[in-house]
Design a protein around this motif. Structure first.
Motif, short mmCIF file in Angstrom:
data_model
loop_
_atom_site.label_atom_id
_atom_site.label_comp_id
_atom_site.label_asym_id
_atom_site.label_seq_id
_atom_site.Cartn_x
_atom_site.Cartn_y
_atom_site.Cartn_z
N LEU A 72 -17.99 2.98 -7.71
CA LEU A 72 -16.97 1.92 -7.62
C LEU A 72 -17.60 0.54 -7.69
CD1 LEU A 72 -14.65 3.41 -4.86
CD2 LEU A 72 -14.18 3.25 -7.31
N THR A 73 -18.72 0.35 -6.99
CA THR A 73 -19.37 -0.96 -6.99
C THR A 73 -19.95 -1.30 -8.35
OG1 THR A 73 -19.90 -0.71 -4.64
CG2 THR A 73 -21.14 -2.36 -5.87
N GLU A 74 -20.54 -0.30 -9.00
CA GLU A 74 -21.21 -0.56 -10.27
C GLU A 74 -20.23 -0.73 -11.42
OE1 GLU A 74 -24.72 1.53 -12.99
OE2 GLU A 74 -24.71 1.73 -10.81
N TYR A 75 -19.12 0.03 -11.42
CA TYR A 75 -18.24 0.02 -12.58
C TYR A 75 -16.92 -0.72 -12.35
CZ TYR A 75 -21.53 3.45 -14.37
OH TYR A 75 -22.68 4.08 -14.80
N LEU A 76 -16.55 -0.96 -11.10
CA LEU A 76 -15.33 -1.72 -10.83
C LEU A 76 -15.66 -2.96 -10.02
CD1 LEU A 76 -12.82 1.21 -10.07
CD2 LEU A 76 -12.89 -0.24 -12.11
N ASP A 77 -15.49 -2.87 -8.70
CA ASP A 77 -15.70 -4.04 -7.84
C ASP A 77 -15.87 -3.53 -6.42
OD1 ASP A 77 -14.16 -6.32 -6.02
OD2 ASP A 77 -15.36 -7.16 -7.64
N TRP A 78 -16.59 -4.28 -5.58
CA TRP A 78 -16.81 -3.84 -4.19
C TRP A 78 -15.50 -3.63 -3.44
CZ3 TRP A 78 -14.92 -6.39 0.02
CH2 TRP A 78 -14.52 -7.72 -0.14
N ARG A 79 -14.46 -4.37 -3.83
CA ARG A 79 -13.18 -4.27 -3.12
C ARG A 79 -12.58 -2.86 -3.23
NH1 ARG A 79 -11.41 -9.33 -1.67
NH2 ARG A 79 -12.53 -11.06 -2.64
N TRP A 80 -12.93 -2.15 -4.29
CA TRP A 80 -12.37 -0.81 -4.47
C TRP A 80 -12.97 0.20 -3.50
CZ3 TRP A 80 -8.13 0.64 -6.88
CH2 TRP A 80 -7.55 -0.29 -7.76
N THR A 81 -14.09 -0.12 -2.88
CA THR A 81 -14.63 0.77 -1.85
C THR A 81 -13.71 0.79 -0.63
OG1 THR A 81 -16.00 -0.95 -0.85
CG2 THR A 81 -16.99 0.38 -2.59
N LEU A 82 -12.88 -0.23 -0.47
CA LEU A 82 -11.87 -0.27 0.59
C LEU A 82 -10.51 0.17 0.07
CD1 LEU A 82 -12.97 -3.62 2.25
CD2 LEU A 82 -13.02 -1.37 3.33
N TYR A 83 -10.14 -0.33 -1.11
CA TYR A 83 -8.83 0.04 -1.67
C TYR A 83 -8.68 1.56 -1.82
CZ TYR A 83 -7.67 -4.78 -3.06
OH TYR A 83 -7.36 -6.12 -3.06
N VAL A 84 -9.75 2.24 -2.23
CA VAL A 84 -9.65 3.67 -2.52
C VAL A 84 -9.33 4.49 -1.29
CG1 VAL A 84 -12.10 4.27 -2.14
CG2 VAL A 84 -10.78 5.50 -3.87
N LEU A 85 -9.61 3.95 -0.11
CA LEU A 85 -9.34 4.68 1.13
C LEU A 85 -7.84 4.77 1.43
CD1 LEU A 85 -12.14 3.10 3.35
CD2 LEU A 85 -12.21 5.30 2.16
N ALA A 86 -7.08 3.76 0.98
CA ALA A 86 -5.66 3.71 1.30
C ALA A 86 -4.86 4.88 0.73
CB ALA A 86 -5.07 2.37 0.85
N PRO A 87 -4.95 5.19 -0.58
CA PRO A 87 -4.17 6.32 -1.08
C PRO A 87 -4.58 7.66 -0.47
CG PRO A 87 -5.65 5.47 -2.78
CD PRO A 87 -5.64 4.47 -1.67
N VAL A 88 -5.86 7.82 -0.13
CA VAL A 88 -6.30 9.05 0.53
C VAL A 88 -5.61 9.18 1.89
CG1 VAL A 88 -8.26 10.33 1.44
CG2 VAL A 88 -8.51 9.01 -0.67
N ALA A 89 -5.58 8.07 2.64
CA ALA A 89 -4.95 8.07 3.96
C ALA A 89 -3.46 8.34 3.87
CB ALA A 89 -5.21 6.73 4.66
N LEU A 90 -2.79 7.71 2.90
CA LEU A 90 -1.34 7.91 2.76
C LEU A 90 -1.00 9.32 2.30
CD1 LEU A 90 -0.33 4.47 1.18
CD2 LEU A 90 -0.02 5.25 3.55
N LEU A 91 -1.83 9.89 1.43
CA LEU A 91 -1.62 11.27 1.00
C LEU A 91 -1.76 12.22 2.18
CD1 LEU A 91 -1.22 13.41 -1.20
CD2 LEU A 91 -3.69 13.35 -1.61
N ALA A 92 -2.78 11.99 3.00
CA ALA A 92 -2.97 12.83 4.19
C ALA A 92 -1.80 12.68 5.16
CB ALA A 92 -4.29 12.47 4.88
N ALA A 93 -1.30 11.44 5.31
CA ALA A 93 -0.17 11.20 6.21
C ALA A 93 1.09 11.90 5.72
CB ALA A 93 0.07 9.70 6.35
N ALA A 94 1.35 11.82 4.42
CA ALA A 94 2.55 12.47 3.87
C ALA A 94 2.48 13.98 4.05
CB ALA A 94 2.69 12.11 2.39
N GLY A 95 1.32 14.56 3.75
CA GLY A 95 1.17 15.99 3.91
C GLY A 95 1.26 16.42 5.37
N ALA A 96 0.61 15.66 6.25
CA ALA A 96 0.64 16.00 7.67
C ALA A 96 2.05 15.92 8.23
CB ALA A 96 -0.29 15.05 8.44
N ALA A 97 2.81 14.91 7.83
CA ALA A 97 4.18 14.77 8.32
C ALA A 97 5.04 15.96 7.91
CB ALA A 97 4.80 13.48 7.78
N ALA A 98 4.72 16.56 6.78
CA ALA A 98 5.52 17.67 6.28
C ALA A 98 5.16 19.01 6.92
CB ALA A 98 5.37 17.77 4.76
N VAL A 99 3.89 19.21 7.26
CA VAL A 99 3.49 20.57 7.66
C VAL A 99 2.99 20.70 9.09
CG1 VAL A 99 2.89 21.12 5.27
CG2 VAL A 99 1.10 20.32 6.82
#
Length: 509
Positions: free
Chosen positions: A169-196
């Motif tokens: 992410l740092t080499e090919y995009l931007d350092w900010r994506w090392t933080l941004y990428v965590l958000a969809p993972v967290a939201l996906l886990a939250a959606a799945g956890a809420a369901a099951v």
């Protein structure tokens, strides 16, 4: 002392049919926490240059997270027991996602530091809630071994994956994506956890929150983490460092005294005074020093001495991930139901020590295939094997209302062990390197050779620490195999019925 017996961690007798689906999202959440420990580290130079952060302040990108995460873990565990683990888990995930986006969008250093502190605070809710959910959902010895094996394999790989993903992410995009990428993972886990995820009935603890204990534990743990973090940059003999460490020890002693006297303690001492759980906590704290040391010094060895790029360094750590997954799922998980924990943990720590022993032989021109690769595989196999019974032992047999705080102690042991160990090993390595460079002044390769000398010395210390972990296990742990007639630790006092109105029905989505 005689061998102890265990009662199930939860009163629920019928397993939740969705528990294996729940495991996927629980492990994903723990992966997120471990991923964050290394993914941002790779981006530190880029973030520092972009936001104009001084060399003196750059440590706060890491320290702000470590302080709130380490300081609030015990409180987070008790909140999970009190408020409900499912609710705490979801809150932690959503908050972590929001903090990650805030950090990625930060326009100045103050906002970035604040976002990292928020990540740590929500992580302190998330981590113990995740592990305690696992403890109350999986009580059958056979299933427990498989569940903990998968959990440890996925979550334990987070740091290595973070190095690779952070580099890409740092080499090919931007350092900010090392933080941004965590958000969809967290939201996906939250959606799945809420369901099951459904928390078993009667597993909550409605006792009043021990506020004085919460304040003392937070101040003591945060002071300890900051003290050892400061020692890395200012030295162990720095006046402020000594004052912080001494103050933290005093506050934590007061916390323990308070916990022995209050009616509803934040950390019931029965959770840590059982010899088996105590041995598990201590050995985990010691073993994690070896893992943190391996990441720290191999990263510098590969990038600075061998000249690897950030991406190639991440790829070079993949054998460690393979070893951790194989040790967790194929060895530790399979042996857990049938073999006494000490006979899995002890050899596992010894095998991990053997892997580090290979790394003590590194030189500036050493072959990756002959030293680094097999060293990582052996270390990963050993640690993965040992972690399964250790984490299971730390949470099995605990009262349902204490599952959250017992799980928090697992994370606290690793966090404190990692912080102290990293600072100690870094100090040792830096001292050896400085002495080598002074003794070989004027030689062209003195700096590289001195760095390797420092790294290998630190690896020798790590070997010794893992040997101590093995001795602790063999001396303290006496629990039988979880699948046997008598197994695991048990709280000092028999479980008593919860007061009227304390039991909660299973939560609904």
């Amino acid at each position: 002392m005689s061998e102890t017996t265990a009662s199930p961690v939860t009163p629920t007798t019928t397993p939740d049919p969705r528990r294996w689906k729940a495991l996927a999202f629980i492990a994903m959440a723990q992966l997120l926490v471990n991923l964050d420990t290394t993914i941002v580290n790779i981006a530190l130079p880029s973030a520092q240059a972009d936001l104009g952060i001084s060399d003196g302040n750059r440590q706060w990108i890491v320290t702000a997270y470590a302080l709130t995460f380490g300081g609030l873990l015990l409180l987070g565990g008790r909140i999970a027991d009190l408020w409900g683990r499912r609710r705490t888990f979801l809150t932690g995930l959503i908050g972590f996602a929001a903090a990650s986006v805030l950090g990625g969008a930060a326009g100045d250093q103050v906002l970035l530091f604040a976002a990292r502190a928020l990540q740590g605070a929500f992580g302190a809710l998330l981590a113990p809630a995740a592990l305690s959910l696992l403890a109350v959902l999986f009580t059958d010895p056979q299933e427990r071994g498989k569940a903990f094996g998968l959990y440890a394999a996925i979550s334990g790989s987070g740091a290595a994956i973070g190095l690779l993903l952070g580099g890409v992410l740092t080499e090919y995009l931007d350092w900010r994506w090392t933080l941004y990428v965590l958000a969809p993972v967290a939201l996906l886990a939250a959606a799945g956890a809420a369901a099951v995820i459904r928390e078993p009935a009667g597993a909550r603890n409605r006792s009043p929150l021990d506020l004085p204990g919460a304040v003392l534990s937070t101040l003591g743990l945060a002071g300890l983490v900051y003290g050892v973090t400061r020692a890395e940059s200012h030295g162990w003999d720095d006046t402020t460092t000594i004052a912080l460490l001494a103050g933290a020890v005093v506050v934590l002693v007061l916390f323990v005294v308070l916990q022995a006297k209050v009616k509803t303690p934040l950390l019931p001492l029965r959770v840590v005074t059982d010899r088996n759980r105590g041995g598990a906590f201590l050995s985990l704290g010691l073993a994690i020093i070896g893992l943190f040391g391996l990441f720290l010094f191999l990263t510098y060895y590969l990038q600075v001495v061998k000249g690897y790029s950030a991406v190639l360094t991440g790829v070079a750590f993949l054998p460690l991930t393979v070893g951790l997954m194989a040790g967790s799922t194929q060895i530790g998980a399979r042996l857990l139901p049938r073999v006494p924990p000490r006979l899995i943990m002890g050899p596992g720590f010894l095998l991990a020590a053997l892997g580090l022993l290979l790394l003590t032989q590194l030189e500036t021109d050493s072959s990756y295939a002959l030293f680094v690769l097999p060293g990582q595989l052996l270390f990963g196999l050993g640690l993965g094997t040992a972690m399964i019974p250790a984490i299971s032992l730390a949470t099995i047999g605990v009262r349902p209302g204490d599952a959250g705080v017992a799980s928090a102690m697992v994370n606290t042991a690793q966090q404190i062990g990692g912080a102290i160990g990293t600072a100690l090993l870094n100090t040792i390595a830096a001292g050896v390197t400085a002495a080598y460079v002074d003794a070989h002044a004027g030689e062209e390769a003195a700096l590289s050779a001195g760095m390797v000398d420092g790294f290998t010395t630190a690896f020798w210390w790590s070997v010794g620490i893992l040997l101590v972990a093995a001795v602790v296990v063999l001396a303290a742990v006496n629990a039988r195999a979880p699948g046997g007639p008598e197994a695991g630790p048990q709280d000092a006092e028999p479980s008593s019925p919860a007061p009227s109105g304390t039991a909660e029905p299973a939560q609904q989505a």
